[in-house]
Motif scaffolding. Structure first.
Motif, PDB file in Angstrom:
ATOM      1  N   ALA A 168       0.807  -1.287   0.113  1.00  0.00           N
ATOM      2  CA  ALA A 168       0.074   0.087  -0.085  1.00  0.00           C
ATOM      3  C   ALA A 168       0.858   1.350  -0.026  1.00  0.00           C
ATOM      4  O   ALA A 168       0.717   2.179  -0.727  1.00  0.00           O
ATOM      5  N   GLU A 169       1.811   1.311   0.941  1.00  0.00           N
ATOM      6  CA  GLU A 169       2.849   2.320   0.818  1.00  0.00           C
ATOM      7  C   GLU A 169       3.700   2.748  -0.481  1.00  0.00           C
ATOM      8  O   GLU A 169       3.742   3.871  -0.764  1.00  0.00           O
ATOM      9  N   VAL A 170       3.823   1.674  -1.068  1.00  0.00           N
ATOM     10  CA  VAL A 170       4.664   1.666  -2.300  1.00  0.00           C
ATOM     11  C   VAL A 170       3.708   2.161  -3.332  1.00  0.00           C
ATOM     12  O   VAL A 170       4.051   3.366  -4.183  1.00  0.00           O
ATOM     13  N   ASP A 171       2.297   1.908  -3.311  1.00  0.00           N
ATOM     14  CA  ASP A 171       1.340   2.591  -4.230  1.00  0.00           C
ATOM     15  C   ASP A 171       1.433   3.828  -3.976  1.00  0.00           C
ATOM     16  O   ASP A 171       1.294   4.925  -5.198  1.00  0.00           O
ATOM     17  N   PHE A 172       1.321   4.441  -2.680  1.00  0.00           N
ATOM     18  CA  PHE A 172       1.196   5.661  -2.350  1.00  0.00           C
ATOM     19  C   PHE A 172       2.386   6.382  -2.872  1.00  0.00           C
ATOM     20  O   PHE A 172       2.687   7.541  -3.383  1.00  0.00           O
ATOM     21  N   GLY A 173       3.652   5.850  -2.704  1.00  0.00           N
ATOM     22  CA  GLY A 173       4.747   6.385  -3.190  1.00  0.00           C
ATOM     23  C   GLY A 173       4.935   6.584  -4.922  1.00  0.00           C
ATOM     24  O   GLY A 173       5.206   7.788  -5.430  1.00  0.00           O
ATOM     25  N   ARG A 174       4.348   5.700  -5.586  1.00  0.00           N
ATOM     26  CA  ARG A 174       4.271   5.960  -6.893  1.00  0.00           C
ATOM     27  C   ARG A 174       3.304   6.885  -7.320  1.00  0.00           C
ATOM     28  O   ARG A 174       3.496   7.712  -8.460  1.00  0.00           O
ATOM     29  N   GLU A 175       2.056   7.096  -6.760  1.00  0.00           N
ATOM     30  CA  GLU A 175       1.260   8.253  -6.838  1.00  0.00           C
ATOM     31  C   GLU A 175       1.954   9.377  -6.735  1.00  0.00           C
ATOM     32  O   GLU A 175       1.926  10.363  -7.378  1.00  0.00           O
ATOM     33  N   ILE A 176       2.847   9.763  -5.755  1.00  0.00           N
ATOM     34  CA  ILE A 176       3.726  10.874  -5.349  1.00  0.00           C
ATOM     35  C   ILE A 176       4.354  11.212  -6.431  1.00  0.00           C
ATOM     36  O   ILE A 176       4.671  12.425  -7.032  1.00  0.00           O
ATOM     37  N   VAL A 177       5.033  10.196  -6.911  1.00  0.00           N
ATOM     38  CA  VAL A 177       6.081  10.285  -8.284  1.00  0.00           C
ATOM     39  C   VAL A 177       5.203  10.654  -9.381  1.00  0.00           C
ATOM     40  O   VAL A 177       5.755  11.824  -9.875  1.00  0.00           O
ATOM     41  N   ASP A 178       4.207  10.099  -9.694  1.00  0.00           N
ATOM     42  CA  ASP A 178       3.499  10.569 -10.842  1.00  0.00           C
ATOM     43  C   ASP A 178       2.961  12.155 -10.815  1.00  0.00           C
ATOM     44  O   ASP A 178       2.860  12.862 -11.593  1.00  0.00           O
ATOM     45  N   ARG A 179       2.359  12.468  -9.763  1.00  0.00           N
ATOM     46  CA  ARG A 179       1.790  13.803  -9.468  1.00  0.00           C
ATOM     47  C   ARG A 179       2.855  14.760  -9.505  1.00  0.00           C
ATOM     48  O   ARG A 179       2.737  15.810 -10.325  1.00  0.00           O
ATOM     49  N   ALA A 180       4.252  14.399  -8.827  1.00  0.00           N
ATOM     50  CA  ALA A 180       5.198  15.415  -9.132  1.00  0.00           C
ATOM     51  C   ALA A 180       5.898  15.645 -10.275  1.00  0.00           C
ATOM     52  O   ALA A 180       6.077  16.709 -10.739  1.00  0.00           O
ATOM     53  N   VAL A 181       6.053  14.514 -11.117  1.00  0.00           N
ATOM     54  CA  VAL A 181       6.237  14.554 -12.491  1.00  0.00           C
ATOM     55  C   VAL A 181       5.203  15.295 -13.280  1.00  0.00           C
ATOM     56  O   VAL A 181       5.786  15.990 -14.220  1.00  0.00           O
ATOM     57  N   HIS A 182       4.123  15.065 -13.252  1.00  0.00           N
ATOM     58  CA  HIS A 182       3.274  15.761 -14.144  1.00  0.00           C
ATOM     59  C   HIS A 182       3.163  17.029 -13.545  1.00  0.00           C
ATOM     60  O   HIS A 182       2.994  17.968 -14.743  1.00  0.00           O
ATOM     61  N   ALA A 183       3.266  17.629 -12.425  1.00  0.00           N
ATOM     62  CA  ALA A 183       3.262  18.857 -12.206  1.00  0.00           C
ATOM     63  C   ALA A 183       4.609  19.731 -12.821  1.00  0.00           C
ATOM     64  O   ALA A 183       4.401  20.588 -13.178  1.00  0.00           O
ATOM     65  N   LEU A 184       5.801  18.973 -12.699  1.00  0.00           N
ATOM     66  CA  LEU A 184       6.936  19.533 -13.165  1.00  0.00           C
ATOM     67  C   LEU A 184       6.838  19.742 -14.854  1.00  0.00           C
ATOM     68  O   LEU A 184       7.074  20.796 -15.327  1.00  0.00           O
ATOM     69  N   THR A 185       6.242  18.728 -15.297  1.00  0.00           N
ATOM     70  CA  THR A 185       6.258  18.652 -16.809  1.00  0.00           C
ATOM     71  C   THR A 185       5.286  19.789 -17.322  1.00  0.00           C
ATOM     72  O   THR A 185       5.548  20.555 -18.194  1.00  0.00           O
ATOM     73  N   ALA A 186       4.188  20.044 -16.555  1.00  0.00           N
ATOM     74  CA  ALA A 186       3.126  20.866 -17.062  1.00  0.00           C
ATOM     75  C   ALA A 186       3.770  22.263 -16.845  1.00  0.00           C
ATOM     76  O   ALA A 186       3.554  23.236 -17.667  1.00  0.00           O
ATOM     77  N   ALA A 187       4.491  22.439 -15.712  1.00  0.00           N
ATOM     78  CA  ALA A 187       5.202  23.942 -15.461  1.00  0.00           C
ATOM     79  C   ALA A 187       6.401  24.270 -16.321  1.00  0.00           C
ATOM     80  O   ALA A 187       6.726  25.445 -16.511  1.00  0.00           O
ATOM     81  N   ASP A 188       6.900  23.150 -16.854  1.00  0.00           N
ATOM     82  CA  ASP A 188       8.107  23.246 -17.578  1.00  0.00           C
ATOM     83  C   ASP A 188       9.288  23.846 -17.052  1.00  0.00           C
ATOM     84  O   ASP A 188      10.081  24.667 -17.625  1.00  0.00           O
ATOM     85  N   GLU A 189       9.294  23.793 -15.664  1.00  0.00           N
ATOM     86  CA  GLU A 189      10.283  24.269 -14.921  1.00  0.00           C
ATOM     87  C   GLU A 189      10.645  23.743 -13.431  1.00  0.00           C
ATOM     88  O   GLU A 189       9.732  23.038 -13.151  1.00  0.00           O
ATOM     89  N   ASP A 190      11.848  23.674 -13.099  1.00  0.00           N
ATOM     90  CA  ASP A 190      12.074  22.824 -11.737  1.00  0.00           C
ATOM     91  C   ASP A 190      11.677  23.752 -10.752  1.00  0.00           C
ATOM     92  O   ASP A 190      11.586  24.757 -10.576  1.00  0.00           O
ATOM     93  N   VAL A 191      11.362  22.925  -9.577  1.00  0.00           N
ATOM     94  CA  VAL A 191      11.056  23.461  -8.217  1.00  0.00           C
ATOM     95  C   VAL A 191      12.297  24.298  -7.696  1.00  0.00           C
ATOM     96  O   VAL A 191      12.131  25.401  -7.281  1.00  0.00           O
ATOM     97  N   VAL A 192      13.476  23.664  -7.952  1.00  0.00           N
ATOM     98  CA  VAL A 192      14.739  24.129  -7.482  1.00  0.00           C
ATOM     99  C   VAL A 192      15.466  24.647  -8.937  1.00  0.00           C
ATOM    100  O   VAL A 192      15.687  23.895  -9.524  1.00  0.00           O
ATOM    101  N   PRO A 193      15.982  25.950  -8.834  1.00  0.00           N
ATOM    102  CA  PRO A 193      16.724  26.477 -10.341  1.00  0.00           C
ATOM    103  C   PRO A 193      17.753  25.420 -10.636  1.00  0.00           C
ATOM    104  O   PRO A 193      18.506  24.812  -9.624  1.00  0.00           O
ATOM    105  N   TYR A 194      18.022  25.380 -11.812  1.00  0.00           N
ATOM    106  CA  TYR A 194      19.254  24.508 -12.225  1.00  0.00           C
ATOM    107  C   TYR A 194      20.578  25.046 -11.624  1.00  0.00           C
ATOM    108  O   TYR A 194      20.950  26.097 -11.435  1.00  0.00           O
TER     109      TYR A 194
END
Length: 337
Positions: A34-60
């Motif tokens: 269950a926790e692994v499923d939760f972790g994968r959900e976090i990864v997918d959401r974070a990746v989607h948000a970063l891709t949509a924003a087209d910029e990193d949370v922390v500058p290069y």
């Protein structure tokens, strides 16, 4: 002496000895399905948000291995600021316990990263040690507390070679400070077929790898399937963080007192000495929060709230330690200089 009621337990003497001599611990089954499923959900959401924003949370930063031009990697730094649900793992007693064993109760979260590594025939990360020139020459007595340590949480299977596996050299955390020549030699060996004595970590979802900043490591090519993981970096309260200056109040307000302290928060009027001699540290570290409310509804329906709540943390069997290293590592001696 008053007994302190904690929700975590630490590493055994044997586990600490393995970490001190080999420079890593592979803990199998630290997190459940269950926790692994939760972790994968976090990864997918974070990746989607970063891709949509087209910029990193922390500058290069120039030390980031040319990530801006890579198509195989999505990496979200300071992920807790974007995905508050990552607090579930950072504050989890089954992770806090081992990290306190390695670093002590003045535990500080130095960074929280989310990774999605896609298929690519080239190595994903070159051979290196962490910390840059500021830390390369700093060596500690590994019979005592570590200086800094990472926890890599595997959320997808990497049980076969060439799956984007973590590569490491057992015992290399005790080597002298690396030079550019050392780094170039190691990566040339990797391109030519592999570094002698290197260990390929074969992990299942829910496994965790612990290792110090000074361990030589790399990430192999991936010819199989996308790989998802977290890397959580820990140090001491008096350390500077790696991917944030200070967490904003809106982040801290969502966290338990323990995790707020682990992000270096001493309230509105901290004393400079608090970072070295906190007077209430033992009390603050006793027990973390219940983050069940952050679990998405579909996961709660699939696994049930009991799979994520505090009652499940102590009911499960302890993790097992995997020693993947052969009896004789054959680790090469660094070039003389």
């Amino acid at each position: 002496m008053t007994k302190i009621d904690r929700d975590w337990h630490g590493l055994s003497d044997e586990e600490l000895s393995q970490y001190a001599t080999q420079g890593y611990l592979h803990l199998r089954g630290l997190f459940n399905e269950a926790e692994v499923d939760f972790g994968r959900e976090i990864v997918d959401r974070a990746v989607h948000a970063l891709t949509a924003a087209d910029e990193d949370v922390v500058p290069y930063h120039p030390s980031y291995f040319n990530e801006g031009s890579r198509k195989d990697l999505v990496r979200v730094r300071n992920a807790i600021a974007q995905e508050r649900a990552l607090a579930y793992f950072l504050d989890h007693p089954r992770l806090v316990g081992p990290m306190v064993s390695l670093l002590g109760e003045g535990l500080h979260v130095l960074g929280s990263e989310v990774f999605h590594r896609d298929i690519d025939l080239a190595p994903h990360e070159p051979w290196h040690v962490d910390g840059g020139p500021a830390m390369h020459g700093v060596k500690v007595d590994h019979s005592g507390p570590s200086l800094q340590a990472k926890a890599q949480i595997f959320l997808t299977e990497v049980s076969e070679p060439r799956s984007g596996n973590f590569l490491l050299l057992p015992g290399s955390h005790t080597w002298p400070a690396p030079t550019l020549t050392d780094i170039e030699r190691m990566n040339e060996q990797q391109r030519a077929g592999g570094v002698p004595g290197a260990l390929t970590v074969r992990a299942q979802p829910g496994d965790v790898l612990l290792f110090p900043y000074s361990l030589w490591h790399a990430v192999d090519c991936n010819v199989r399937a996308p790989r998802k993981s977290f890397i959580l970096r820990f140090g001491h309260l008096w350390h500077r963080s790696h991917d944030y200056h200070a967490q904003p109040r809106e982040v801290l307000d969502d966290l338990s007192p323990r995790l707020r302290r682990m992000f270096g928060d001493f309230g509105a009027d901290p004393h400079p000495m608090d970072y070295y001699k906190p007077t209430d540290q033992e009390a603050v570290m006793r027990r973390g929060g219940d983050y069940t409310s952050l679990v998405p509804a579909p996961l709660l329906e699939r696994h049930g709230a009991d799979a994520y709540g505090p009652a499940s943390w102590s009911a499960r069997a302890p993790w097992t330690v995997c020693n993947d290293a052969p009896a004789s590592h054959g680790v090469p001696v660094p070039v003389a200089r």
